[in-house]
Design a protein around this motif. Structure first.
Motif, PDB file in Angstrom:
ATOM      1  N   ALA A   1      23.448  -4.979 -61.892  1.00  0.00           N
ATOM      2  CA  ALA A   1      21.979  -4.978 -61.984  1.00  0.00           C
ATOM      3  C   ALA A   1      21.378  -5.893 -60.927  1.00  0.00           C
ATOM      4  N   LEU A   2      21.992  -7.034 -60.712  1.00  0.00           N
ATOM      5  CA  LEU A   2      21.499  -7.956 -59.680  1.00  0.00           C
ATOM      6  C   LEU A   2      21.641  -7.353 -58.285  1.00  0.00           C
ATOM      7  N   ARG A   3      22.742  -6.655 -58.040  1.00  0.00           N
ATOM      8  CA  ARG A   3      22.921  -5.998 -56.729  1.00  0.00           C
ATOM      9  C   ARG A   3      21.859  -4.925 -56.515  1.00  0.00           C
ATOM     10  N   LYS A   4      21.563  -4.137 -57.555  1.00  0.00           N
ATOM     11  CA  LYS A   4      20.525  -3.107 -57.439  1.00  0.00           C
ATOM     12  C   LYS A   4      19.164  -3.741 -57.170  1.00  0.00           C
ATOM     13  N   ALA A   5      18.864  -4.817 -57.877  1.00  0.00           N
ATOM     14  CA  ALA A   5      17.577  -5.502 -57.676  1.00  0.00           C
ATOM     15  C   ALA A   5      17.492  -6.076 -56.262  1.00  0.00           C
ATOM     16  N   ALA A   6      18.581  -6.624 -55.772  1.00  0.00           N
ATOM     17  CA  ALA A   6      18.598  -7.175 -54.411  1.00  0.00           C
ATOM     18  C   ALA A   6      18.396  -6.073 -53.374  1.00  0.00           C
ATOM     19  N   ARG A   7      19.029  -4.917 -53.589  1.00  0.00           N
ATOM     20  CA  ARG A   7      18.839  -3.787 -52.658  1.00  0.00           C
ATOM     21  C   ARG A   7      17.404  -3.295 -52.687  1.00  0.00           C
ATOM     22  N   ALA A   8      16.811  -3.218 -53.882  1.00  0.00           N
ATOM     23  CA  ALA A   8      15.421  -2.771 -53.997  1.00  0.00           C
ATOM     24  C   ALA A   8      14.480  -3.752 -53.300  1.00  0.00           C
ATOM     25  N   LEU A   9      14.708  -5.031 -53.506  1.00  0.00           N
ATOM     26  CA  LEU A   9      13.871  -6.043 -52.855  1.00  0.00           C
ATOM     27  C   LEU A   9      14.041  -5.987 -51.344  1.00  0.00           C
ATOM     28  N   SER A  10      15.254  -5.808 -50.890  1.00  0.00           N
ATOM     29  CA  SER A  10      15.511  -5.695 -49.458  1.00  0.00           C
ATOM     30  C   SER A  10      14.786  -4.484 -48.870  1.00  0.00           C
ATOM     31  N   GLY A  11      14.796  -3.371 -49.595  1.00  0.00           N
ATOM     32  CA  GLY A  11      14.088  -2.175 -49.144  1.00  0.00           C
ATOM     33  C   GLY A  11      12.583  -2.391 -49.077  1.00  0.00           C
ATOM     34  N   LEU A  12      12.039  -3.070 -50.082  1.00  0.00           N
ATOM     35  CA  LEU A  12      10.602  -3.347 -50.077  1.00  0.00           C
ATOM     36  C   LEU A  12      10.219  -4.278 -48.924  1.00  0.00           C
ATOM     37  N   LEU A  13      11.051  -5.251 -48.654  1.00  0.00           N
ATOM     38  CA  LEU A  13      10.779  -6.154 -47.534  1.00  0.00           C
ATOM     39  C   LEU A  13      10.850  -5.415 -46.200  1.00  0.00           C
ATOM     40  N   ALA A  14      11.777  -4.468 -46.081  1.00  0.00           N
ATOM     41  CA  ALA A  14      11.870  -3.665 -44.855  1.00  0.00           C
ATOM     42  C   ALA A  14      10.617  -2.807 -44.684  1.00  0.00           C
ATOM     43  N   LEU A  15      10.125  -2.225 -45.782  1.00  0.00           N
ATOM     44  CA  LEU A  15       8.887  -1.443 -45.708  1.00  0.00           C
ATOM     45  C   LEU A  15       7.712  -2.309 -45.291  1.00  0.00           C
ATOM     46  N   GLN A  16       7.642  -3.514 -45.828  1.00  0.00           N
ATOM     47  CA  GLN A  16       6.558  -4.427 -45.464  1.00  0.00           C
ATOM     48  C   GLN A  16       6.638  -4.792 -43.977  1.00  0.00           C
ATOM     49  N   ARG A  17       7.853  -5.048 -43.487  1.00  0.00           N
ATOM     50  CA  ARG A  17       8.045  -5.366 -42.073  1.00  0.00           C
ATOM     51  C   ARG A  17       7.629  -4.196 -41.194  1.00  0.00           C
ATOM     52  N   HIS A  18       8.023  -2.985 -41.597  1.00  0.00           N
ATOM     53  CA  HIS A  18       7.672  -1.776 -40.847  1.00  0.00           C
ATOM     54  C   HIS A  18       6.150  -1.596 -40.829  1.00  0.00           C
ATOM     55  N   TRP A  19       5.498  -1.810 -41.956  1.00  0.00           N
ATOM     56  CA  TRP A  19       4.044  -1.694 -42.048  1.00  0.00           C
ATOM     57  C   TRP A  19       3.377  -2.673 -41.082  1.00  0.00           C
ATOM     58  N   ARG A  20       3.861  -3.909 -41.099  1.00  0.00           N
ATOM     59  CA  ARG A  20       3.294  -4.946 -40.233  1.00  0.00           C
ATOM     60  C   ARG A  20       3.492  -4.589 -38.756  1.00  0.00           C
ATOM     61  N   GLU A  21       4.659  -4.078 -38.401  1.00  0.00           N
ATOM     62  CA  GLU A  21       4.929  -3.676 -37.016  1.00  0.00           C
ATOM     63  C   GLU A  21       3.977  -2.567 -36.575  1.00  0.00           C
ATOM     64  N   ARG A  22       3.741  -1.605 -37.453  1.00  0.00           N
ATOM     65  CA  ARG A  22       2.830  -0.514 -37.114  1.00  0.00           C
ATOM     66  C   ARG A  22       1.408  -1.025 -36.929  1.00  0.00           C
ATOM     67  N   GLU A  23       0.983  -1.950 -37.772  1.00  0.00           N
ATOM     68  CA  GLU A  23      -0.353  -2.526 -37.641  1.00  0.00           C
ATOM     69  C   GLU A  23      -0.488  -3.293 -36.325  1.00  0.00           C
ATOM     70  N   GLN A  24       0.545  -4.023 -35.961  1.00  0.00           N
ATOM     71  CA  GLN A  24       0.519  -4.756 -34.696  1.00  0.00           C
ATOM     72  C   GLN A  24       0.490  -3.797 -33.512  1.00  0.00           C
TER      73      GLN A  24
END
Length: 91
Positions: A36-59
């Motif tokens: 469960a912790l590994r799944k949560a870590a993967r989900a959080l990592s995916g959300l952080l990647a989406l946030q980074r991608h969003w920020r890059e597109r805005e820049q």
């Protein structure tokens, strides 16, 4: 002796009765918690990647036309990128 060396190397105090009987996390329950912790870590990592991608597109959208030209991009390229869903990466 080998067990006490292993415990000392992990920085833990000597094991109590539960740890001796069930291991650190308690056997099957521990494995379920780890999964469960590994799944949560993967989900959080995916959300952080989406946030980074969003920020890059805005820049990218904030760059001047001259800078885009230097990069070999046009304003139409940027507009097309911004119309795509954020989770859809460029190929």
């Amino acid at each position: 002796m080998a067990q006490s060396i292993m415990i000392a190397s992990t920085g833990m105090a000597s094991p109590g009765p539960a740890e001796r009987r069930f291991g650190i996390w308690g056997g099957r329950l521990g494995r379920a918690c780890d999964a469960a912790l590994r799944k949560a870590a993967r989900a959080l990592s995916g959300l952080l990647a989406l946030q980074r991608h969003w920020r890059e597109r805005e820049q990218l959208a904030e760059l001047s036309d001259a800078t885009l030209k230097d990069l070999g991009l046009s304003r139409a390229d940027i507009d097309a990128e911004l119309r795509r869903p954020v989770w859809q990466r460029a190929a």
